[in-house]
Scaffold this active site. Structure first.
Site, mmCIF file in Angstrom:
data_model
loop_
_atom_site.group_PDB
_atom_site.id
_atom_site.type_symbol
_atom_site.label_atom_id
_atom_site.label_comp_id
_atom_site.label_asym_id
_atom_site.label_seq_id
_atom_site.Cartn_x
_atom_site.Cartn_y
_atom_site.Cartn_z
ATOM 1 C CE LYS A 35 -6.759 21.634 -6.628
ATOM 2 N NZ LYS A 35 -7.014 20.953 -7.687
ATOM 3 N NE ARG A 157 3.374 2.855 -2.401
ATOM 4 C CZ ARG A 157 4.130 2.218 -1.111
ATOM 5 N NH1 ARG A 157 3.594 1.315 -0.437
ATOM 6 N NH2 ARG A 157 5.404 2.863 -0.690
ATOM 7 C CG ASN A 215 -1.613 1.890 -11.681
ATOM 8 O OD1 ASN A 215 -0.431 1.501 -10.904
ATOM 9 N ND2 ASN A 215 -2.029 3.062 -11.824
ATOM 10 C CB CYS A 267 -4.190 5.160 -9.480
ATOM 11 S SG CYS A 267 -3.745 6.680 -9.108
HETATM 12 C C1 UGA Z 1 -1.490 3.333 -7.038
HETATM 13 C C2 UGA Z 1 -0.176 2.445 -7.290
HETATM 14 O O1 UGA Z 1 0.267 1.714 -6.138
HETATM 15 C C3 UGA Z 1 1.071 3.208 -7.391
HETATM 16 O O2 UGA Z 1 2.133 2.710 -7.780
HETATM 17 C C4 UGA Z 1 0.592 4.292 -8.619
HETATM 18 O O3 UGA Z 1 1.686 5.395 -8.924
HETATM 19 C C5 UGA Z 1 -0.805 4.987 -8.375
HETATM 20 O O4 UGA Z 1 -1.716 4.034 -8.129
HETATM 21 C C6 UGA Z 1 -1.075 5.769 -9.578
HETATM 22 O O5 UGA Z 1 -1.126 5.248 -10.699
HETATM 23 O O6 UGA Z 1 -0.910 7.101 -9.400
HETATM 24 P P1 UGA Z 1 -2.462 4.495 -4.950
HETATM 25 O O7 UGA Z 1 -3.742 4.396 -5.677
HETATM 26 O O8 UGA Z 1 -1.970 5.793 -4.202
HETATM 27 O O9 UGA Z 1 -1.424 3.872 -5.635
HETATM 28 O O10 UGA Z 1 -2.703 3.523 -3.554
HETATM 29 P P2 UGA Z 1 -2.510 1.969 -3.342
HETATM 30 O O11 UGA Z 1 -1.588 1.938 -2.195
HETATM 31 O O12 UGA Z 1 -2.026 1.207 -4.615
HETATM 32 O O13 UGA Z 1 -3.906 1.446 -2.965
HETATM 33 C C7 UGA Z 1 -5.016 1.366 -3.900
HETATM 34 C C8 UGA Z 1 -6.124 0.680 -3.496
HETATM 35 O O14 UGA Z 1 -6.065 -0.743 -3.357
HETATM 36 C C9 UGA Z 1 -6.663 1.126 -2.165
HETATM 37 O O15 UGA Z 1 -7.976 1.343 -1.881
HETATM 38 C C10 UGA Z 1 -6.277 -0.014 -1.212
HETATM 39 O O16 UGA Z 1 -6.959 -0.096 0.083
HETATM 40 C C11 UGA Z 1 -6.412 -1.169 -2.097
HETATM 41 N N1 UGA Z 1 -5.566 -2.437 -1.614
HETATM 42 C C12 UGA Z 1 -4.383 -2.234 -1.876
HETATM 43 C C13 UGA Z 1 -6.238 -3.520 -1.371
HETATM 44 O O17 UGA Z 1 -7.538 -3.678 -1.333
HETATM 45 N N2 UGA Z 1 -5.461 -4.678 -1.080
HETATM 46 C C14 UGA Z 1 -4.089 -4.771 -1.206
HETATM 47 O O18 UGA Z 1 -3.540 -5.769 -0.822
HETATM 48 C C15 UGA Z 1 -3.326 -3.457 -1.592
#
Ligand code: UGA
Length: 443
Positions: A35, A157, A215, A267
């Protein structure tokens, strides 16, 4: 300020680049030589929109450098951010041994007073444990420097990490040390002055808990709407319109109410389990979180039920999964619903193909037993059914005609509700979605 960042993953690397952009001198360290070699060659080792430009800018100025050696990140630093992984253990809690190792390394390499800041997602009480380790190591090695502990959770995210970091909804940090608080104020001074985002200053356990509670709450919203979707299917209601109607209430809002295959990624699955585990450890049974996780799992099983309703059994049936990444905008496959579904389908005898516009190179490395197909039409060609797993634009844009022209049987299970049910069904597709209008299955 001179800042060390230990762990150059999604959180560490993006944070390091942002610190450099805000005028600090940053050394990002990772123990993985491959990396660091990639980063030193000028490229990011993972895909994240906007990150390459930010790295180009900050490395050209010399504000951001990389090292394999923890000593380079710690010696001379006023503040060191812990951004190492906290992978799940079989019992549900996170593995905190990497965090502890950073605590020990910081004591060993400190050349003056510094603040050790947890940015990795950790359960409340980790700060106290770190203080204990640091205290013991300082005594053992007779280190005179003061090393304060703080928590500064990250809310970025994947896929939107650069924007989330440069323009966050809030900055949260907690510490019981006044000098450490001043250091964190200085770290974020330019961001707060230019962006005006709110700042929450608190103690360490409260900051740690804000992260897990945020989260877990977002995951709860997703499982809630997915449970509503199950009821919608049974009464003939449309979950997308239910969510829209709910979201107009300002107290509820529209975001994170998208029903589908459920949440994946590095996450939410881990943090929901870790938060429930922590609560149990301290004597509270947070059963609601167990339910959140169970609803999430059952969303994938529901796809198998829909496929079986159409195809009878799945033995030797060719199923194409459209999208492999856990969400669009990333090549990350960790806890991806598509990967989980692929393994479940293979257990029941199906032949599984996966298509993804970005994540197939990762799939070949991380899931070598799963078959990725690089061309979308080839992936669909002759399959008995397609399942939408990730809402990439390219997958949203698939027309009924394209499905009809390629699939052996025109069966589509839309696990992300990206297609228009009326358009699909009127065109003759055996179309199923999550909590919305689907074709009747009489067998
Ligand atoms: C998530 C949080 O949104 C961030 O704020 C946080 O910093 C991060 O975890 C972390 O702890 O590091 P992330 O895992 O990148 O971010 O992704 P998200 O955009 O939150 O989506 C997570 C999952 O939920 C995805 O699989 C998405 O498809 C799903 N999702 C999201 C749904 O099924 N429905 C929704 O309405 C929104």
């Amino acid at each position: 300020m001179r800042i060390g960042v230990v762990g150059a993953g999604h959180v560490g690397l993006v944070s390091a680049a942002a610190f450099a952009r805000w005028g600090h001198q940053v050394v990002a360290m990772d123990s993985d030589p491959a990396k660091i070699a990639t980063l030193r060659s000028g490229a990011s080792w993972f895909y994240e929109p906007g990150l390459q430009e930010l790295l180009d800018e900050t490395t050209a100025e010399g504000a951001l450098t990389f090292s394999n050696d923890a000593a380079d990140a710690v010696a001379g630093a006023e503040v060191v951010f812990v951004c190492v992984g906290t992978p799940p253990l079989p019992g549900g809690g996170p593995n905190l041994s990497f965090v502890e190792a950073v605590g020990r390394a910081v004591v060993a390499h400190a050349t003056g007073d510094l603040v050790l800041v947890e940015k990795s997602t950790v359960p409340a009480n980790t700060g106290r444990r770190l203080e204990q380790v640091i205290g013991r190591e300082r005594q053992r090695l007779a280190i005179p420097h003061d090393i304060a502990v703080a928590s500064n959770p990250e809310f970025l995210r994947e896929g939107a990490a650069v924007g989330d970091t440069l323009h966050p909804d809030r900055v949260v940090y907690g510490t019981s040390s006044e000098p450490a608080r001043d250091v964190l104020r200085a770290v974020y001074a330019r961001l707060v002055a230019e962006d005006g985002c709110p700042v929450v200053e608190t103690d360490v356990p409260t900051a740690e808990l804000i992260k897990h509670a945020s989260n877990a709450f977002l995951a709860t919203r997703i499982s809630f709407i997915n449970a509503v979707a199950q009821v919608c299917e049974r009464v003939g209601a449309d979950v997308a319109i239910v969510a829209e109607g709910m979201g107009h209430d300002e107290r509820i809002g529209h975001r994170f109410l998208q029903a589908g295959l459920g949440y994946g990624g590095s996450c939410f699955p881990k943090d929901v389990d870790a938060f429930a585990h922590l609560a149990r450890q301290v004597g509270y049974e947070f059963g609601m979180l167990d339910e959140v996780r169970d609803v999430n799992r059952s969303q994938r099983e529901a796809v198998i039920t829909k496929l079986e309703a159409e195809l009878w059994h799945l033995d030797q049936k060719v199923i194409t999964l459209l999208g492999a990444a856990f969400k669009p905008g990333t090549d990350d496959l960790r806890e991806a619903p598509a990967v989980h579904l692929a393994h479940r389908l293979r257990e029941v005898g199906a032949i599984v193909r996966l298509y993804d516009p970005v994540a197939l190179p990762n799939l070949a490395v991380e899931q070598p037993d799963l078959q990725g197909v690089e061309d979308l039409d080839e992936a669909l060609h002759g399959a008995h059914a397609a399942v939408v797993c990730t809402e990439w634009d390219e997958i949203r844009a698939i027309t009924p005609h394209r499905y009809l022209a390629t699939l052996a049987y025109p069966i589509v299970v839309d696990g992300r509700n990206v297609h228009d049910p009326d358009e699909m069904i009127d065109a003759g597709i055996r179309y199923h979605s999550i909590g919305r209008r689907s074709v009747e299955t009489s067998l």
